[in-house]
Design a protein around this motif. Structure first.
Motif, PDB file in Angstrom:
ATOM      1  N   GLY A  12       0.822  -1.204   0.000  1.00 46.35           N
ATOM      2  CA  GLY A  12       0.000   0.000   0.000  1.00 46.35           C
ATOM      3  C   GLY A  12       0.858   1.256   0.000  1.00 46.35           C
ATOM      4  O   GLY A  12       2.085   1.190   0.020  1.00 46.35           O
ATOM      5  N   LEU A  13       0.189   2.371  -0.027  1.00 43.71           N
ATOM      6  CA  LEU A  13       0.902   3.650  -0.066  1.00 43.71           C
ATOM      7  C   LEU A  13       1.450   4.046   1.304  1.00 43.71           C
ATOM      8  O   LEU A  13       2.430   4.776   1.384  1.00 43.71           O
ATOM      9  CB  LEU A  13      -0.012   4.747  -0.599  1.00 43.71           C
ATOM     10  CG  LEU A  13      -0.243   4.709  -2.093  1.00 43.71           C
ATOM     11  CD1 LEU A  13      -1.393   5.622  -2.485  1.00 43.71           C
ATOM     12  CD2 LEU A  13       1.020   5.114  -2.838  1.00 43.71           C
ATOM     13  N   GLY A  14       0.799   3.623   2.364  1.00 37.33           N
ATOM     14  CA  GLY A  14       1.296   3.923   3.701  1.00 37.33           C
ATOM     15  C   GLY A  14       1.578   5.391   3.922  1.00 37.33           C
ATOM     16  O   GLY A  14       2.616   5.748   4.461  1.00 37.33           O
ATOM     17  N   GLY A  15       0.657   6.252   3.509  1.00 32.28           N
ATOM     18  CA  GLY A  15       0.882   7.683   3.664  1.00 32.28           C
ATOM     19  C   GLY A  15       1.867   8.239   2.648  1.00 32.28           C
ATOM     20  O   GLY A  15       2.236   9.397   2.712  1.00 32.28           O
ATOM     21  N   GLU A  70       5.063  15.067  -4.681  1.00 32.74           N
ATOM     22  CA  GLU A  70       3.802  15.048  -5.412  1.00 32.74           C
ATOM     23  C   GLU A  70       3.991  14.499  -6.820  1.00 32.74           C
ATOM     24  O   GLU A  70       3.217  13.655  -7.276  1.00 32.74           O
ATOM     25  CB  GLU A  70       3.186  16.446  -5.461  1.00 32.74           C
ATOM     26  CG  GLU A  70       1.830  16.466  -6.125  1.00 32.74           C
ATOM     27  CD  GLU A  70       1.127  17.815  -6.006  1.00 32.74           C
ATOM     28  OE1 GLU A  70       0.152  17.989  -6.751  1.00 32.74           O
ATOM     29  OE2 GLU A  70       1.530  18.655  -5.198  1.00 32.74           O
ATOM     30  N   THR A  71       5.025  14.942  -7.508  1.00 34.49           N
ATOM     31  CA  THR A  71       5.299  14.442  -8.854  1.00 34.49           C
ATOM     32  C   THR A  71       5.609  12.948  -8.818  1.00 34.49           C
ATOM     33  O   THR A  71       5.135  12.186  -9.667  1.00 34.49           O
ATOM     34  CB  THR A  71       6.469  15.221  -9.492  1.00 34.49           C
ATOM     35  OG1 THR A  71       6.108  16.596  -9.563  1.00 34.49           O
ATOM     36  CG2 THR A  71       6.792  14.713 -10.884  1.00 34.49           C
ATOM     37  N   LEU A  72       6.369  12.521  -7.827  1.00 32.31           N
ATOM     38  CA  LEU A  72       6.687  11.101  -7.689  1.00 32.31           C
ATOM     39  C   LEU A  72       5.406  10.292  -7.525  1.00 32.31           C
ATOM     40  O   LEU A  72       5.228   9.275  -8.208  1.00 32.31           O
ATOM     41  CB  LEU A  72       7.602  10.878  -6.481  1.00 32.31           C
ATOM     42  CG  LEU A  72       8.007   9.432  -6.242  1.00 32.31           C
ATOM     43  CD1 LEU A  72       9.425   9.372  -5.701  1.00 32.31           C
ATOM     44  CD2 LEU A  72       7.071   8.728  -5.293  1.00 32.31           C
ATOM     45  N   VAL A  77      -8.444   6.935  -3.777  1.00 26.92           N
ATOM     46  CA  VAL A  77      -9.721   7.646  -3.620  1.00 26.92           C
ATOM     47  C   VAL A  77      -9.773   8.317  -2.247  1.00 26.92           C
ATOM     48  O   VAL A  77     -10.134   9.497  -2.129  1.00 26.92           O
ATOM     49  CB  VAL A  77     -10.918   6.684  -3.826  1.00 26.92           C
ATOM     50  CG1 VAL A  77     -12.229   7.340  -3.436  1.00 26.92           C
ATOM     51  CG2 VAL A  77     -10.963   6.207  -5.277  1.00 26.92           C
ATOM     52  N   ALA A  78      -9.388   7.581  -1.208  1.00 27.61           N
ATOM     53  CA  ALA A  78      -9.394   8.156   0.143  1.00 27.61           C
ATOM     54  C   ALA A  78      -8.407   9.315   0.245  1.00 27.61           C
ATOM     55  O   ALA A  78      -8.709  10.352   0.856  1.00 27.61           O
ATOM     56  CB  ALA A  78      -9.066   7.083   1.180  1.00 27.61           C
ATOM     57  N   LEU A 106      -4.849  14.987  -0.084  1.00 28.12           N
ATOM     58  CA  LEU A 106      -3.424  14.729   0.029  1.00 28.12           C
ATOM     59  C   LEU A 106      -2.755  15.122  -1.290  1.00 28.12           C
ATOM     60  O   LEU A 106      -3.301  14.855  -2.371  1.00 28.12           O
ATOM     61  CB  LEU A 106      -3.165  13.253   0.338  1.00 28.12           C
ATOM     62  CG  LEU A 106      -3.676  12.757   1.685  1.00 28.12           C
ATOM     63  CD1 LEU A 106      -3.408  11.259   1.837  1.00 28.12           C
ATOM     64  CD2 LEU A 106      -3.032  13.531   2.829  1.00 28.12           C
ATOM     65  N   PRO A 107      -1.591  15.745  -1.220  1.00 30.29           N
ATOM     66  CA  PRO A 107      -0.914  16.206  -2.438  1.00 30.29           C
ATOM     67  C   PRO A 107      -0.687  15.072  -3.435  1.00 30.29           C
ATOM     68  O   PRO A 107      -0.174  14.019  -3.079  1.00 30.29           O
ATOM     69  CB  PRO A 107       0.418  16.761  -1.926  1.00 30.29           C
ATOM     70  CG  PRO A 107       0.184  17.060  -0.485  1.00 30.29           C
ATOM     71  CD  PRO A 107      -0.834  16.061  -0.012  1.00 30.29           C
TER      72      PRO A 107
END
Length: 187
Positions: free
Chosen positions: A28-31, A56-58, A113-114, A120-121
């Motif tokens: 997952g993204l984990g923040g 953000e670009t990453l 989506v969340a 979130l950026p």
């Protein structure tokens, strides 16, 4: 999940993205912290910023890369034969969405989506790009004689997203019943 790709000799966006994608699909993204992504890619968070400019670009590029992997996976699973009807198209994609191998993509999608809902950026931009990519892909999946492939793709995407969300929260029967009421439920 397949094993993570090995670390390439020369680091670039193109070599870093598959390594980070494998990590994100498994964990997952984990923040979306840079440190775990850097560790997964065998580099430092500073090098990620060097290659992508900013976090953000990453995130946007990483999620776009994963969307491309998802589309390619669907293409391989569905083959080159286009469905004869919108319903067949819907059924084929939903069958693939139910495949356990696709679960990491679905879990990640709900994370995105969340994140977009939380402002979130990078998440909203990434979600918009992913939906645009999915719509383009669905347009190409529409039956050859479909009178409105763009409209049909939008309809199917709306039905799929709603059905998948309802199924995720334990309301698959609600989704089936709703599709049945619209004469779209699989037989």
């Amino acid at each position: 999940m397949s094993p993570a790709p090995s670390r390439p000799e020369k680091l670039s966006r193109e070599t870093l993205l598959p390594l980070m994608a494998a990590h994100v699909l498994e964990h997952g993204l984990g923040g979306a912290s840079l440190r775990p992504l850097a560790k997964a890619a065998g580099t430092s968070d500073r090098m990620l910023v060097y290659h992508f400019g900013n976090k953000e670009t990453l995130i946007v590029e990483l999620l776009d890369h994963i969307a491309g992997v998802y589309s390619a996976t669907l293409d391989m699973a569905l083959g080159d034969i286009r469905p004869a009807t919108r319903r067949e198209c819907f059924d084929r994609v939903m069958d693939q969405a139910a495949n356990p191998a696709m679960r990491p993509f679905m879990v990640l999608w709900w994370d995105i989506v969340a994140g977009a809902a939380r402002n979130l950026p990078g998440y909203e931009v990434a979600a918009q790009k992913m939906i645009a990519r999915q719509l383009d892909w669905l347009i190409r999946q529409m039956p050859v004689d479909d009178p409105d492939p763009e409209g049909g793709a939008r309809l199917l995407l709306t039905l799929m997203e709603g059905s998948l969300m309802l199924g995720t929260v334990g309301h698959a029967k609600t989704a089936r019943d709703g599709l049945l009421a619209g004469d779209l439920s699989p037989s």
